[in-house]
Design a protein around this motif. Structure first.
Motif, PDB file in Angstrom:
ATOM      1  N   HIS A 125      -1.102   1.112  -7.376  1.00 28.25           N
ATOM      2  CA  HIS A 125      -2.001   1.604  -6.318  1.00 28.25           C
ATOM      3  C   HIS A 125      -3.261   2.186  -6.956  1.00 28.25           C
ATOM      4  CE1 HIS A 125      -3.549   4.092  -3.034  1.00 28.25           C
ATOM      5  NE2 HIS A 125      -2.835   3.306  -2.227  1.00 28.25           N
ATOM      6  N   PRO A 126      -4.450   1.865  -6.434  1.00 34.90           N
ATOM      7  CA  PRO A 126      -5.691   2.325  -7.062  1.00 34.90           C
ATOM      8  C   PRO A 126      -5.861   3.844  -7.088  1.00 34.90           C
ATOM      9  CG  PRO A 126      -6.158   1.224  -4.981  1.00 34.90           C
ATOM     10  CD  PRO A 126      -4.708   1.017  -5.276  1.00 34.90           C
ATOM     11  N   GLU A 127      -5.173   4.574  -6.244  1.00 29.94           N
ATOM     12  CA  GLU A 127      -5.277   6.041  -6.215  1.00 29.94           C
ATOM     13  C   GLU A 127      -3.988   6.722  -6.681  1.00 29.94           C
ATOM     14  OE1 GLU A 127      -8.093   7.483  -5.716  1.00 29.94           O
ATOM     15  OE2 GLU A 127      -9.147   5.669  -5.083  1.00 29.94           O
ATOM     16  N   HIS A 128      -3.178   6.012  -7.463  1.00 31.87           N
ATOM     17  CA  HIS A 128      -1.893   6.557  -7.919  1.00 31.87           C
ATOM     18  C   HIS A 128      -2.056   7.858  -8.716  1.00 31.87           C
ATOM     19  CE1 HIS A 128       2.228   6.722  -9.302  1.00 31.87           C
ATOM     20  NE2 HIS A 128       1.798   6.781 -10.548  1.00 31.87           N
ATOM     21  N   GLU A 129      -2.963   7.885  -9.646  1.00 31.06           N
ATOM     22  CA  GLU A 129      -3.147   9.086 -10.468  1.00 31.06           C
ATOM     23  C   GLU A 129      -3.614  10.276  -9.625  1.00 31.06           C
ATOM     24  OE1 GLU A 129      -2.164   9.643 -13.588  1.00 31.06           O
ATOM     25  OE2 GLU A 129      -1.334   7.614 -13.488  1.00 31.06           O
TER      26      GLU A 129
ATOM     27  N   TYR B  42       0.856  -1.183   0.000  1.00 32.78           N
ATOM     28  CA  TYR B  42       0.000   0.000   0.000  1.00 32.78           C
ATOM     29  C   TYR B  42       0.896   1.238   0.000  1.00 32.78           C
ATOM     30  CZ  TYR B  42      -3.065  -3.656   1.725  1.00 32.78           C
ATOM     31  OH  TYR B  42      -3.760  -4.833   1.883  1.00 32.78           O
ATOM     32  N   TYR B  43       1.064   1.828  -1.154  1.00 38.18           N
ATOM     33  CA  TYR B  43       1.896   3.015  -1.296  1.00 38.18           C
ATOM     34  C   TYR B  43       1.415   3.784  -2.524  1.00 38.18           C
ATOM     35  CZ  TYR B  43       5.984   6.014  -1.614  1.00 38.18           C
ATOM     36  OH  TYR B  43       6.811   7.102  -1.667  1.00 38.18           O
ATOM     37  N   PRO B  44       0.979   5.022  -2.378  1.00 43.54           N
ATOM     38  CA  PRO B  44       0.411   5.750  -3.521  1.00 43.54           C
ATOM     39  C   PRO B  44       1.393   6.048  -4.637  1.00 43.54           C
ATOM     40  CG  PRO B  44       0.646   7.206  -1.623  1.00 43.54           C
ATOM     41  CD  PRO B  44       0.957   5.814  -1.151  1.00 43.54           C
ATOM     42  N   GLY B  45       2.690   5.890  -4.382  1.00 41.81           N
ATOM     43  CA  GLY B  45       3.686   6.099  -5.428  1.00 41.81           C
ATOM     44  C   GLY B  45       3.803   4.948  -6.412  1.00 41.81           C
TER      45      GLY B  45
ATOM     46  N   LYS C  29      -0.645  11.559  -7.686  1.00 36.95           N
ATOM     47  CA  LYS C  29       0.251  12.345  -8.542  1.00 36.95           C
ATOM     48  C   LYS C  29      -0.238  13.773  -8.702  1.00 36.95           C
ATOM     49  CE  LYS C  29       1.257  10.693 -12.548  1.00 36.95           C
ATOM     50  NZ  LYS C  29       1.470   9.910 -13.781  1.00 36.95           N
ATOM     51  N   ARG C  30      -1.547  13.947  -8.803  1.00 35.46           N
ATOM     52  CA  ARG C  30      -2.107  15.289  -8.963  1.00 35.46           C
ATOM     53  C   ARG C  30      -2.057  16.094  -7.667  1.00 35.46           C
ATOM     54  NH1 ARG C  30      -6.180  12.366 -11.568  1.00 35.46           N
ATOM     55  NH2 ARG C  30      -7.684  12.884  -9.939  1.00 35.46           N
ATOM     56  N   GLN C  31      -2.213  15.436  -6.538  1.00 34.19           N
ATOM     57  CA  GLN C  31      -2.340  16.146  -5.272  1.00 34.19           C
ATOM     58  C   GLN C  31      -1.031  16.291  -4.498  1.00 34.19           C
ATOM     59  OE1 GLN C  31      -5.382  14.051  -3.077  1.00 34.19           O
ATOM     60  NE2 GLN C  31      -7.021  15.160  -4.104  1.00 34.19           N
ATOM     61  N   MET C  32      -0.044  15.465  -4.790  1.00 34.70           N
ATOM     62  CA  MET C  32       1.172  15.448  -3.977  1.00 34.70           C
ATOM     63  C   MET C  32       2.393  15.873  -4.788  1.00 34.70           C
ATOM     64  SD  MET C  32       0.670  11.712  -2.244  1.00 34.70           S
ATOM     65  CE  MET C  32      -0.290  11.491  -0.785  1.00 34.70           C
ATOM     66  N   THR C  33       3.356  16.479  -4.105  1.00 32.89           N
ATOM     67  CA  THR C  33       4.636  16.767  -4.760  1.00 32.89           C
ATOM     68  C   THR C  33       5.595  15.595  -4.585  1.00 32.89           C
ATOM     69  OG1 THR C  33       5.406  17.895  -2.764  1.00 32.89           O
ATOM     70  CG2 THR C  33       4.409  19.254  -4.487  1.00 32.89           C
ATOM     71  N   SER C  34       5.317  14.750  -3.600  1.00 29.55           N
ATOM     72  CA  SER C  34       6.065  13.521  -3.346  1.00 29.55           C
ATOM     73  C   SER C  34       5.064  12.528  -2.757  1.00 29.55           C
ATOM     74  CB  SER C  34       7.199  13.780  -2.371  1.00 29.55           C
ATOM     75  OG  SER C  34       7.937  12.604  -2.138  1.00 29.55           O
TER      76      SER C  34
END
Length: 85
Positions: free
Chosen positions: A22-26, A15-18, A29-34
């Protein structure tokens, strides 16, 4: 680390958005700088398998809190939620 864990045959889920998987990867990417430094994962095995895994680790401290900056590992089934069925 997330990619290494995801490729390991004894890791069931990471479980890691990077990660692109990950189901919320995109969205991340839009919401985070890292993507941050917290990586969660499930070992493919039972409670005793995960206990053996954690006990064999050399680098992270076994700790139930994110209160410090050191690398930690936590097994909620025997630490945070030990009293829950």
């Amino acid at each position: 680390m997330a990619e290494v864990l995801e490729a390991h045959p004894k890791v069931a889920q990471v479980y890691y958005p990077g990660l692109k998987s990950h189901p919320e990867h995109e969205l991340a990417k839009r919401q985070m700088t890292s993507f941050g430094g917290v990586v969660s994962f499930d070992i493919d095995g039972d409670l005793h398998t995960t206990i053996k895994f954690i006990d064999a680790l050399k680098i992270p401290y076994i700790a139930p809190s994110f209160g410090g900056c050191e690398s930690i590992v936590d097994q909620p089934a025997i630490m945070s939620y030990w009293y829950c069925p």
